[in-house]
Design an enzyme around this catalytic site. Structure first.
Site, PDB file in Angstrom:
ATOM      1  N   ASN A  27     -27.244  11.821   8.106  1.00 13.17           N
ATOM      2  CA  ASN A  27     -28.617  10.845   8.242  1.00 13.17           C
ATOM      3  C   ASN A  27     -29.777  11.295   7.164  1.00 13.17           C
ATOM      4  OD1 ASN A  27     -29.985  12.886   9.389  1.00 13.17           O
ATOM      5  ND2 ASN A  27     -29.593  12.288  11.482  1.00 13.17           N
TER       6      ASN A  27
ATOM      7  N   ASP B 145     -19.517   6.142  16.825  1.00 10.76           N
ATOM      8  CA  ASP B 145     -20.725   6.974  16.435  1.00 10.76           C
ATOM      9  C   ASP B 145     -21.800   6.360  15.802  1.00 10.76           C
ATOM     10  OD1 ASP B 145     -22.154   9.767  17.017  1.00 10.76           O
ATOM     11  OD2 ASP B 145     -21.974   9.390  14.642  1.00 10.76           O
TER      12      ASP B 145
END
EC number: 3.1.2.2
Lengths: 325, 325, 325
Positions: free
Chosen positions: A9, A198
């Site tokens: 991320n 996910d």
């Protein structure tokens, strides 16, 4: 394998889904190799189940993931694999255990995908190893039956939702299953499915708390139905429970075998993901409480609370046990 | 670049989105190079608009895509680029024109992303080239203003829809914008957005007719708003019109700047894609008619019919013109 | 093609493996095109060998790689291709030569993968070009035979190794060969293999010196054996030699054709990579000396030293020659 920017991320933490995908790839390789180790029909090992997995420490861009896998039990038609993931900072040499996972595979014939083959038995060094394995085998078999019955639920879209309600953060994603998502048999790798799950769960969590979030754990996942190349899969997630510092998200995977097949849309997988929210220094942050509106949402919140308290109690028991040793 | 299984659908036809992405990358390189060709503030060219593009012949796995780009007009603040894509079968040597596209780029300062810089003028070999370019420039400017006003629409979810209705095939996809989706300025490449739009449009088309579908054309696309790294984007598509052998799908891209930003969700891009359905031999198949239910759906169907008839008339005029020459 | 964050390490330098992969793709396209230029059996050119390649200057994220390829010699059954890679900073317009590589391809029949076809001869503008090409052809043929004999070696894992020993940095990576790794014939692209080899070599180098490292050169690589779709490949690397400012790493690729094939694991490729360590300013740093323990390690160190001194002598001779002209 070195963790790259696309694996992580924007805060640099590697997605739980990337790690789950690596775990599953290692498991698929070792179990396929084992199931083909004796002369007989060639086969490919298909993921049937992943046990509950905790993400013990976050992995970062630039670190090297070391994945090791070992076969720990074989029943007549299934293989249990334990996979460990270590993150290694190659600049400092520091290593940390990131994950321990247990996966169950089933060998499917390369010629006839609906035929489950027999698994060559492994040798145990001690009799207890076999007995403990057998116990784990029986337990997961029971759990698989249970979740199969729970699987009818659908996520309905909500229009103009309030912040912190279930409808506010619920999300879904469609994905067209391409060749590189699939095994030699033309079915989606379990690891690809888990990575997408996910991804959706992470977006639900981020929409709810609007901070940097990371996967803390994944409950046991059962793969009831195979998903074929060319399918469109819809992965939907909704928040079910929040504690002070964690969020539980339920994720469904539905498959639409739309080209050349008369079959209806079906539920292929479902699972619960737990996320935590992290500050810039990597400390857990408080999470806004989930606002439940309907009866179903309240019921699911209570069920999630049950799972949360059970896990917490188990972990405390383990820590006490460890302290006494 | 050689087309791989991942670039194509299960029938082996390369996704229109893959081609659009290559076109945009070529356009971004040539226009960034041009805008930095004179001393001054360094800049990155950002895609502002793509003109209507027809996919003249399908490209297949194993073929090589040859992409060539040329700057054909410059205004004070924008660059027009023409890109041709040829597919080459390197086994037989056969080459076919796959695409001709016209793109408009705007140079944004590397230091201040909100500052549009001046474009160095190009030299024209004939005066008419400049005049025709100027005409194209004025036309697209007008069109950009128009679509900006149309952009408020939202796709509402529909529960339990009938086959061949709008709700039956409508689809949406969420995507977390990662580092490799972005330019040096930290904004999503126009080509990445177009690839995702084509993916959603393709799923809508396949859900409607349940056959092998390919992109036939894309209407002009305007990029009104930039999308930043870390955003979640929602790409939604719904069918608006069907002729006997084609389907028109409207696609919206909405951005949620959810981490660290106070901004609301906004509409970043919208466009119309046209798809055709192909038989196993590559012949166009009849398409089931779209069933419209609400007043809005009926109005959008009529508007789509208008666009369809206009395009058809234009194409016939061009063919007559070509026959007379 | 624009270099993206995923193509580079955390310091922003593009991986040597990414560049090797682009080089091989260009070589495969031009030689497949050439071998199919005359009527006859259709074929795909398979990489047989890459000559020693130096990385002259590092490429960075955001730069554009320009790859150009030319056929420079043909024997009866093989094609020699020279590929140049230029890195272009499209903001400043600066261009630098990054790589010059020479690759050898062999045309394999599309119908029968074990049949090597004849190569259409090219025209030479001067007689010497043909003679020099012939000389290069004979030299590489000899070298190919030699490495084939050396290929029996295996890397054993070492427990609790000391820093800077061979065991301390040795690494291996397992990869399941998927459809997008493969050519039309279902064999792994040479470029994919080289990219993975560079990845492992880079991890070995980083583990040894714990700094930012970049590929400086790759010794000639011979592709003795094809690797088929569905194989598991193990790529292992160990350090063999260090000079003051460089590290030599030996990399092996072993293939396990475990599904559907009775064949044993075999050595498919091996090669030597040289890495340098860079400071934050991009200057070469001193490298910790490799500690050799066993007789084999000492022997390999001496052999590496031999290769290092030979390369150094060759380079000095070339520089003197250049100075005299």
């Amino acid at each position: 394998r070195i963790m790259r920017p696309d694996d992580a991320n924007i805060a640099g933490n590697v997605h739980g889904g990337t790690i789950l995908k690596m775990i599953e790839e290692a498991g698929a390789i070792i179990s396929t190799r084992h199931c083909n180790s004796q002369a007989g029909e060639p086969c490919v090992a298909a993921l049937a189940r992943v046990e509950r997995t905790d993400f013990l420490s976050p992995m970062c861009i630039g670190e090297v993931a070391n994945v090791s896998a070992e076969i720990t039990y074989t029943s007549r038609h299934s293989v249990e694999v334990q996979v460990n993931v270590m993150s290694e900072n190659i600049l400092t040499g520091a290593k940390k255990l990131t994950n321990k996972a247990t996966l169950w595979y089933v060998p499917l014939s390369l010629k006839n995908v609906n035929k489950v083959l027999e698994v060559p038995p492994i040798q145990y060094t001690r009799k207890e190893q076999e007995d403990e394995g057998k116990k784990r085998y029986e337990e997961q078999k029971l759990d698989r039956l249970e979740t199969k019955q729970r699987n009818g639920d659908v996520i309905f879209p909500i229009i103009n939702p309030e912040p912190h309600t279930v409808g506010y953060s619920q999300s879904s994603l469609i994905h067209l299953v391409g060749p590189s998502d699939c095994t030699l048999l033309g079915f989606v790798h379990g690891g690809v499915t888990m990575k997408l799950m996910d991804e959706v769960a992470g977006i639900v969590a981020a929409r709810h708390c609007k901070t940097n979030i990371v996967t803390a754990s994944v409950d046991a996942i059962n793969f009831h139905e195979k998903i074929k190349k060319g399918c469109v899969i819809t992965i939907s997630g909704r928040m079910t429970f929040t504690s002070n510092k964690s969020m539980e998200i339920e994720v469904f995977v539905d498959a639409d075998p739309f080209v050349d097949e008369p079959r209806e849309r079906y539920r292929a997988v479902s699972a619960f993901f737990t996320y935590v929210s992290l500050s810039k220094e990597g400390k857990p942050l408080p999470v806004p409480q989930l606002l439940t509106e309907t009866e179903d949402e309240k019921r699911r919140f209570e069920e999630g609370k049950g799972r949360y308290l059970q896990t917490k109690a188990k972990r405390q028991a383990q820590m006490q046990q460890a302290a006494q040793q």
